[in-house]
Design a protein around this motif. Structure first.
Motif, PDB file in Angstrom:
ATOM      1  N   PRO A 181       0.837  -1.205   0.000  1.00  0.00           N
ATOM      2  CA  PRO A 181       0.000   0.000   0.000  1.00  0.00           C
ATOM      3  C   PRO A 181       0.871   1.254   0.000  1.00  0.00           C
ATOM      4  O   PRO A 181       1.970   1.257   0.574  1.00  0.00           O
ATOM      5  CB  PRO A 181      -0.810  -0.125   1.296  1.00  0.00           C
ATOM      6  N   ASP A 182       0.381   2.297  -0.631  1.00  0.00           N
ATOM      7  CA  ASP A 182       1.101   3.569  -0.593  1.00  0.00           C
ATOM      8  C   ASP A 182       1.063   4.171   0.802  1.00  0.00           C
ATOM      9  O   ASP A 182       2.014   4.838   1.223  1.00  0.00           O
ATOM     10  CB  ASP A 182       0.481   4.544  -1.590  1.00  0.00           C
ATOM     11  N   LEU A 183      -0.043   3.956   1.505  1.00  0.00           N
ATOM     12  CA  LEU A 183      -0.204   4.426   2.877  1.00  0.00           C
ATOM     13  C   LEU A 183      -0.794   3.299   3.710  1.00  0.00           C
ATOM     14  O   LEU A 183      -1.545   2.458   3.195  1.00  0.00           O
ATOM     15  CB  LEU A 183      -1.141   5.639   2.943  1.00  0.00           C
ATOM     16  N   GLU A 184      -0.482   3.284   4.983  1.00  0.00           N
ATOM     17  CA  GLU A 184      -1.055   2.306   5.903  1.00  0.00           C
ATOM     18  C   GLU A 184      -1.306   2.983   7.241  1.00  0.00           C
ATOM     19  O   GLU A 184      -0.395   3.586   7.817  1.00  0.00           O
ATOM     20  CB  GLU A 184      -0.123   1.109   6.100  1.00  0.00           C
ATOM     21  N   PHE A 185      -2.549   2.892   7.715  1.00  0.00           N
ATOM     22  CA  PHE A 185      -2.907   3.494   8.992  1.00  0.00           C
ATOM     23  C   PHE A 185      -3.799   2.531   9.773  1.00  0.00           C
ATOM     24  O   PHE A 185      -4.485   1.687   9.191  1.00  0.00           O
ATOM     25  CB  PHE A 185      -3.655   4.815   8.793  1.00  0.00           C
ATOM     26  N   ALA A 186      -3.805   2.694  11.074  1.00  0.00           N
ATOM     27  CA  ALA A 186      -4.640   1.858  11.937  1.00  0.00           C
ATOM     28  C   ALA A 186      -6.044   2.414  12.101  1.00  0.00           C
ATOM     29  O   ALA A 186      -6.889   1.784  12.743  1.00  0.00           O
ATOM     30  CB  ALA A 186      -3.993   1.690  13.312  1.00  0.00           C
ATOM     31  N   SER A 187      -6.303   3.591  11.544  1.00  0.00           N
ATOM     32  CA  SER A 187      -7.629   4.188  11.648  1.00  0.00           C
ATOM     33  C   SER A 187      -7.849   5.139  10.488  1.00  0.00           C
ATOM     34  O   SER A 187      -6.884   5.607   9.851  1.00  0.00           O
ATOM     35  CB  SER A 187      -7.792   4.944  12.970  1.00  0.00           C
ATOM     36  N   LEU A 188      -9.104   5.440  10.235  1.00  0.00           N
ATOM     37  CA  LEU A 188      -9.425   6.428   9.204  1.00  0.00           C
ATOM     38  C   LEU A 188      -9.015   7.827   9.667  1.00  0.00           C
ATOM     39  O   LEU A 188      -8.659   8.672   8.848  1.00  0.00           O
ATOM     40  CB  LEU A 188     -10.916   6.381   8.889  1.00  0.00           C
ATOM     41  N   ALA A 189      -9.058   8.056  10.967  1.00  0.00           N
ATOM     42  CA  ALA A 189      -8.637   9.350  11.506  1.00  0.00           C
ATOM     43  C   ALA A 189      -7.183   9.643  11.157  1.00  0.00           C
ATOM     44  O   ALA A 189      -6.815  10.792  10.892  1.00  0.00           O
ATOM     45  CB  ALA A 189      -8.845   9.384  13.016  1.00  0.00           C
ATOM     46  N   ALA A 190      -6.350   8.616  11.161  1.00  0.00           N
ATOM     47  CA  ALA A 190      -4.938   8.820  10.832  1.00  0.00           C
ATOM     48  C   ALA A 190      -4.771   9.248   9.381  1.00  0.00           C
ATOM     49  O   ALA A 190      -3.874  10.040   9.059  1.00  0.00           O
ATOM     50  CB  ALA A 190      -4.146   7.552  11.117  1.00  0.00           C
ATOM     51  N   LEU A 191      -5.621   8.735   8.495  1.00  0.00           N
ATOM     52  CA  LEU A 191      -5.576   9.197   7.104  1.00  0.00           C
ATOM     53  C   LEU A 191      -5.994  10.665   7.025  1.00  0.00           C
ATOM     54  O   LEU A 191      -5.365  11.456   6.313  1.00  0.00           O
ATOM     55  CB  LEU A 191      -6.478   8.351   6.223  1.00  0.00           C
ATOM     56  N   ALA A 192      -7.041  11.041   7.748  1.00  0.00           N
ATOM     57  CA  ALA A 192      -7.460  12.444   7.765  1.00  0.00           C
ATOM     58  C   ALA A 192      -6.331  13.335   8.280  1.00  0.00           C
ATOM     59  O   ALA A 192      -6.094  14.426   7.751  1.00  0.00           O
ATOM     60  CB  ALA A 192      -8.718  12.608   8.627  1.00  0.00           C
ATOM     61  N   ASP A 193      -5.618  12.849   9.291  1.00  0.00           N
ATOM     62  CA  ASP A 193      -4.470  13.600   9.815  1.00  0.00           C
ATOM     63  C   ASP A 193      -3.400  13.762   8.737  1.00  0.00           C
ATOM     64  O   ASP A 193      -2.784  14.837   8.609  1.00  0.00           O
ATOM     65  CB  ASP A 193      -3.870  12.891  11.035  1.00  0.00           C
ATOM     66  N   TRP A 194      -3.143  12.694   7.985  1.00  0.00           N
ATOM     67  CA  TRP A 194      -2.126  12.752   6.925  1.00  0.00           C
ATOM     68  C   TRP A 194      -2.517  13.776   5.862  1.00  0.00           C
ATOM     69  O   TRP A 194      -1.670  14.566   5.408  1.00  0.00           O
ATOM     70  CB  TRP A 194      -1.957  11.371   6.293  1.00  0.00           C
ATOM     71  N   LEU A 195      -3.793  13.785   5.466  1.00  0.00           N
ATOM     72  CA  LEU A 195      -4.237  14.763   4.476  1.00  0.00           C
ATOM     73  C   LEU A 195      -4.120  16.185   5.022  1.00  0.00           C
ATOM     74  O   LEU A 195      -3.744  17.106   4.296  1.00  0.00           O
ATOM     75  CB  LEU A 195      -5.684  14.469   4.065  1.00  0.00           C
ATOM     76  N   ASP A 196      -4.435  16.360   6.301  1.00  0.00           N
ATOM     77  CA  ASP A 196      -4.278  17.685   6.912  1.00  0.00           C
ATOM     78  C   ASP A 196      -2.815  18.116   6.947  1.00  0.00           C
ATOM     79  O   ASP A 196      -2.500  19.302   6.791  1.00  0.00           O
ATOM     80  CB  ASP A 196      -4.838  17.677   8.339  1.00  0.00           C
ATOM     81  N   ALA A 197      -1.914  17.159   7.162  1.00  0.00           N
ATOM     82  CA  ALA A 197      -0.489  17.472   7.266  1.00  0.00           C
ATOM     83  C   ALA A 197       0.160  17.710   5.912  1.00  0.00           C
ATOM     84  O   ALA A 197       1.268  18.245   5.837  1.00  0.00           O
ATOM     85  CB  ALA A 197       0.240  16.340   7.991  1.00  0.00           C
ATOM     86  N   HIS A 198      -0.522  17.295   4.837  1.00  0.00           N
ATOM     87  CA  HIS A 198       0.011  17.455   3.477  1.00  0.00           C
ATOM     88  C   HIS A 198      -1.037  18.146   2.615  1.00  0.00           C
ATOM     89  O   HIS A 198      -1.538  17.551   1.650  1.00  0.00           O
ATOM     90  CB  HIS A 198       0.404  16.106   2.878  1.00  0.00           C
ATOM     91  N   PRO A 199      -1.389  19.362   2.930  1.00  0.00           N
ATOM     92  CA  PRO A 199      -2.490  20.025   2.210  1.00  0.00           C
ATOM     93  C   PRO A 199      -2.238  20.180   0.728  1.00  0.00           C
ATOM     94  O   PRO A 199      -3.177  20.148  -0.068  1.00  0.00           O
ATOM     95  CB  PRO A 199      -2.598  21.390   2.912  1.00  0.00           C
ATOM     96  N   SER A 200      -0.989  20.318   0.317  1.00  0.00           N
ATOM     97  CA  SER A 200      -0.722  20.457  -1.113  1.00  0.00           C
ATOM     98  C   SER A 200      -1.060  19.182  -1.870  1.00  0.00           C
ATOM     99  O   SER A 200      -1.463  19.229  -3.044  1.00  0.00           O
ATOM    100  CB  SER A 200       0.741  20.827  -1.354  1.00  0.00           C
ATOM    101  N   SER A 201      -0.951  18.023  -1.220  1.00  0.00           N
ATOM    102  CA  SER A 201      -1.291  16.756  -1.859  1.00  0.00           C
ATOM    103  C   SER A 201      -2.783  16.675  -2.135  1.00  0.00           C
ATOM    104  O   SER A 201      -3.212  16.050  -3.091  1.00  0.00           O
ATOM    105  CB  SER A 201      -0.867  15.576  -0.971  1.00  0.00           C
ATOM    106  N   ALA A 202      -3.584  17.294  -1.266  1.00  0.00           N
ATOM    107  CA  ALA A 202      -5.038  17.155  -1.347  1.00  0.00           C
ATOM    108  C   ALA A 202      -5.708  18.344  -2.006  1.00  0.00           C
ATOM    109  O   ALA A 202      -6.898  18.544  -1.827  1.00  0.00           O
ATOM    110  CB  ALA A 202      -5.596  16.955   0.061  1.00  0.00           C
TER     111      ALA A 202
END
Length: 241
Positions: free
Chosen positions: A214-235
């Motif tokens: 996987p390109d990303l792996e998280f233990a929760s959906l919240a962690a994915l939301a955190d990743w998107l928040d931390a990389h706003p240019s990606s989103a």
């Protein structure tokens, strides 16, 4: 890993937003109780374990409908009524009981807020092999659309269902992040179709494949939301598209 463009998200439902096992068990109990009241011969002939075995039999007999779980459920109910000598016309009411229970979900604690946060950043589409109904559940407003295996005519991990979702989103597969819990259906399937993938690994399992990850792996959906928040240019790529 370096951030990468995420112009849209396709999201699995069962075991990603909510656990399915409690829903399946409740469906069996509720449908059996309904049969006891409205079709007692069926309840006696097909208690829960026998009804489950009948459904497995119906699935095996209709491989051409493997992508249509709703149809297979209807066929199972009709067969149970017919084989027990009851009125097959009861199938419609029995299916309505199934549908109501199928869509009475209990979200993972992090999922509702995480879904809201993700949908605020990028377009989200549901891509599922199951038969959950987003409107009945009450979360359809977070999604651009819902694409199920039944409507599409093929199930994950077939590339065509991923490509159909990307086409409807108007985003190339390489800029779509598919998010789900299932190793083969979600991660391997998405990767094979050219999408980015995010594995929601709530049980913290070991990854079994050496040739794809996987390109990303998280233990929760919240962690994915955190990743998107931390990389706003990606989103934000979809804004300029």
């Amino acid at each position: 890993m370096e951030p990468f463009p995420v112009s849209a998200v396709t999201l699995d439902l069962d075991d990603t937003l909510w656990p399915f096992a409690p829903i399946g068990a409740r469906i069996e109990r509720t449908l059996h109780a309904w049969m006891e009241q409205h079709s007692p011969q069926t309840a006696a002939r097909f208690p829960i374990e026998e009804m489950r075995a009948l459904r497995d039999c119906v699935v095996a007999e209709h491989p051409q409908h493997a992508h249509d779980l709703s149809l297979l459920r209807r066929l199972t109910i009709e067969r149970a009524l017919r084989d027990s000598g009851e009125d097959v016309a009861l199938a419609e009411a029995a299916y309505a009981i199934f549908f109501a229970e199928r869509n009475r979900v209990e979200f993972y604690p992090d999922a509702p807020d995480a879904l809201r946060r993700i949908a605020a950043r990028v377009p989200v589409a549901a891509v599922s092999n199951g038969n959950a109904d987003l409107a009945a559940i009450g979360i359809h407003h977070h999604f651009r659309f819902q694409l199920g295996a039944r409507e599409h005519g093929a199930a994950k991990p077939e590339p065509s269902i991923f490509h159909a979702a990307c086409a409807r989103l108007g985003v190339p597969p390489a800029h779509v992040l598919h998010v789900g819990d299932d190793i083969e259906m979600d991660v391997v399937g998405a990767a094979s179709a050219g999408l980015r993938s995010c594995w929601i690994n709530r049980d913290r399992l070991a990854w079994p494949h050496a040739d794809v990850r996987p390109d990303l792996e998280f233990a929760s959906l919240a962690a994915l939301a955190d990743w998107l928040d931390a990389h706003p240019s990606s989103a934000q790529e979809h804004v300029a598209a």
